[in-house]
Design a protein around this motif. Structure first.
Motif, PDB file in Angstrom:
ATOM      1  N   ASP A 134       0.828  -1.481   0.157  1.00  0.00           N
ATOM      2  CA  ASP A 134      -0.093  -0.342  -0.083  1.00  0.00           C
ATOM      3  C   ASP A 134       1.225   1.308  -0.105  1.00  0.00           C
ATOM      4  O   ASP A 134       0.629   2.282  -0.816  1.00  0.00           O
ATOM      5  N   LEU A 135       2.578   1.220   0.475  1.00  0.00           N
ATOM      6  CA  LEU A 135       2.681   1.968   0.653  1.00  0.00           C
ATOM      7  C   LEU A 135       3.810   2.759  -0.976  1.00  0.00           C
ATOM      8  O   LEU A 135       4.027   3.595  -0.999  1.00  0.00           O
ATOM      9  N   LEU A 136       4.036   0.895  -1.018  1.00  0.00           N
ATOM     10  CA  LEU A 136       5.474   1.779  -2.126  1.00  0.00           C
ATOM     11  C   LEU A 136       4.412   0.949  -4.096  1.00  0.00           C
ATOM     12  O   LEU A 136       4.966   1.674  -4.451  1.00  0.00           O
ATOM     13  N   LEU A 137       3.758   0.556  -4.305  1.00  0.00           N
ATOM     14  CA  LEU A 137       2.625   0.223  -5.294  1.00  0.00           C
ATOM     15  C   LEU A 137       1.033   0.698  -5.339  1.00  0.00           C
ATOM     16  O   LEU A 137       1.035   0.922  -4.640  1.00  0.00           O
ATOM     17  N   GLU A 138       0.816   1.140  -6.818  1.00  0.00           N
ATOM     18  CA  GLU A 138      -0.278   1.277  -6.680  1.00  0.00           C
ATOM     19  C   GLU A 138      -0.482   0.406  -8.420  1.00  0.00           C
ATOM     20  O   GLU A 138       0.747  -0.288  -8.900  1.00  0.00           O
ATOM     21  N   PRO A 139      -1.960   0.136  -8.564  1.00  0.00           N
ATOM     22  CA  PRO A 139      -2.590  -0.394  -7.325  1.00  0.00           C
ATOM     23  C   PRO A 139      -3.156  -0.636  -6.710  1.00  0.00           C
ATOM     24  O   PRO A 139      -1.982  -2.090  -7.220  1.00  0.00           O
ATOM     25  N   LYS A 140      -4.245  -0.753  -6.242  1.00  0.00           N
ATOM     26  CA  LYS A 140      -4.509  -1.245  -4.808  1.00  0.00           C
ATOM     27  C   LYS A 140      -5.521  -2.416  -5.053  1.00  0.00           C
ATOM     28  O   LYS A 140      -6.597  -1.720  -5.792  1.00  0.00           O
ATOM     29  N   PRO A 141      -5.886  -3.689  -4.321  1.00  0.00           N
ATOM     30  CA  PRO A 141      -4.991  -4.262  -4.049  1.00  0.00           C
ATOM     31  C   PRO A 141      -3.911  -5.197  -4.725  1.00  0.00           C
ATOM     32  O   PRO A 141      -4.186  -5.529  -5.926  1.00  0.00           O
ATOM     33  N   HIS A 142      -3.438  -5.537  -3.929  1.00  0.00           N
ATOM     34  CA  HIS A 142      -1.717  -6.168  -4.609  1.00  0.00           C
ATOM     35  C   HIS A 142      -2.165  -7.160  -4.552  1.00  0.00           C
ATOM     36  O   HIS A 142      -1.536  -8.912  -4.081  1.00  0.00           O
ATOM     37  N   LEU A 143      -3.028  -8.315  -5.700  1.00  0.00           N
ATOM     38  CA  LEU A 143      -3.394 -10.083  -5.288  1.00  0.00           C
ATOM     39  C   LEU A 143      -1.755 -10.208  -5.576  1.00  0.00           C
ATOM     40  O   LEU A 143      -1.942 -11.664  -4.803  1.00  0.00           O
ATOM     41  N   ILE A 144      -1.350 -10.452  -6.604  1.00  0.00           N
ATOM     42  CA  ILE A 144       0.047 -11.001  -7.308  1.00  0.00           C
ATOM     43  C   ILE A 144       0.954 -10.564  -6.084  1.00  0.00           C
ATOM     44  O   ILE A 144       1.446 -11.739  -5.440  1.00  0.00           O
ATOM     45  N   LEU A 145       2.031  -9.587  -5.161  1.00  0.00           N
ATOM     46  CA  LEU A 145       2.167  -9.644  -4.173  1.00  0.00           C
ATOM     47  C   LEU A 145       1.897 -10.922  -3.061  1.00  0.00           C
ATOM     48  O   LEU A 145       2.453 -11.752  -2.444  1.00  0.00           O
ATOM     49  N   HIS A 146       0.349 -10.652  -2.767  1.00  0.00           N
ATOM     50  CA  HIS A 146      -0.218 -11.641  -1.950  1.00  0.00           C
ATOM     51  C   HIS A 146      -0.338 -13.090  -1.945  1.00  0.00           C
ATOM     52  O   HIS A 146       0.863 -14.049  -1.377  1.00  0.00           O
ATOM     53  N   GLN A 147      -0.557 -13.482  -3.231  1.00  0.00           N
ATOM     54  CA  GLN A 147       0.208 -14.693  -3.412  1.00  0.00           C
ATOM     55  C   GLN A 147       1.542 -15.495  -3.335  1.00  0.00           C
ATOM     56  O   GLN A 147       1.589 -16.672  -3.262  1.00  0.00           O
ATOM     57  N   CYS A 148       2.050 -14.366  -3.817  1.00  0.00           N
ATOM     58  CA  CYS A 148       4.043 -14.723  -4.037  1.00  0.00           C
ATOM     59  C   CYS A 148       3.964 -14.314  -2.490  1.00  0.00           C
ATOM     60  O   CYS A 148       4.903 -15.363  -2.554  1.00  0.00           O
TER      61      CYS A 148
END
Length: 181
Positions: A134-148
């Motif tokens: 949320d602080l570093l990336l756009e757009p929200k939510p970060h589904l790929i980050l969550h899965q990784c």
């Protein structure tokens, strides 16, 4: 020859059990899998201090952080992988069928708390990753980050469990006397 036949029967039985469990899991609802969801939710609530409520079609919902712990977060697949990995990797140390059965029961029992702890760690890591995202990336939510993050935690936990089991069995090899030749 007899040992190879028994190993084949074990393998086929194990695969059939996994297929049946996964088939059940694909049809499961949150109330069906509450035996994994509720303890996981309580652990997450313990660490986050957040309140939650149950919604039968979704699972457990936290308002802050805004997350839902549902079927896909239950850890069921990890539980199946953990049981399978531990049993088939280490049952070779035993030759008698009743000891193999006892070992399977032991693996199932020990895999449950391991799954709960791993799943809690995965969810907490996901929450932290989401906050950083949320602080570093756009757009929200970060589904790929969550899965990784989830996959990384799964693999790290499986490697740790496997290494601990190998260390245990290398130091404490069962002293079972085989009656088969």
């Amino acid at each position: 020859m007899k040992g190879n036949r028994f190993a084949l029967i074990q393998l086929i039985t194990g695969i059939l059990i996994l297929v049946v469990c996964q088939a059940w899991y694909t049809q499961a609802t949150p109330p069906n899998i509450n035996w994994l969801l509720l303890p996981t939710t309580k652990l997450v609530a313990l660490f986050t201090g957040a309140d939650y409520y149950f919604q039968s079609d979704i699972g457990y919902i936290f308002d802050q952080p805004h997350i839902a712990i549902g079927i896909t977060c239950s850890g069921f697949t990890f539980l199946m992988i953990c049981i399978t990995m531990l049993y088939f990797q280490f049952n070779k140390y035993y030759t008698k069928w009743y000891i193999k059965l006892f070992f399977l029961l032991f693996v199932i029992i020990i895999s449950y708390p391991i799954t709960l702890l791993m799943n809690c760690a995965r969810i907490l890591s996901g929450i932290l990753g989401q906050r950083i995202g949320d602080l570093l990336l756009e757009p929200k939510p970060h589904l790929i980050l969550h899965q990784c993050i989830g996959l990384l935690v799964y693999f790290i936990c499986l490697i740790i469990i496997h290494k601990l089991a190998i260390n245990y069995f290398s130091k404490n090899q069962p002293n079972e006397q085989s009656t088969t030749t």
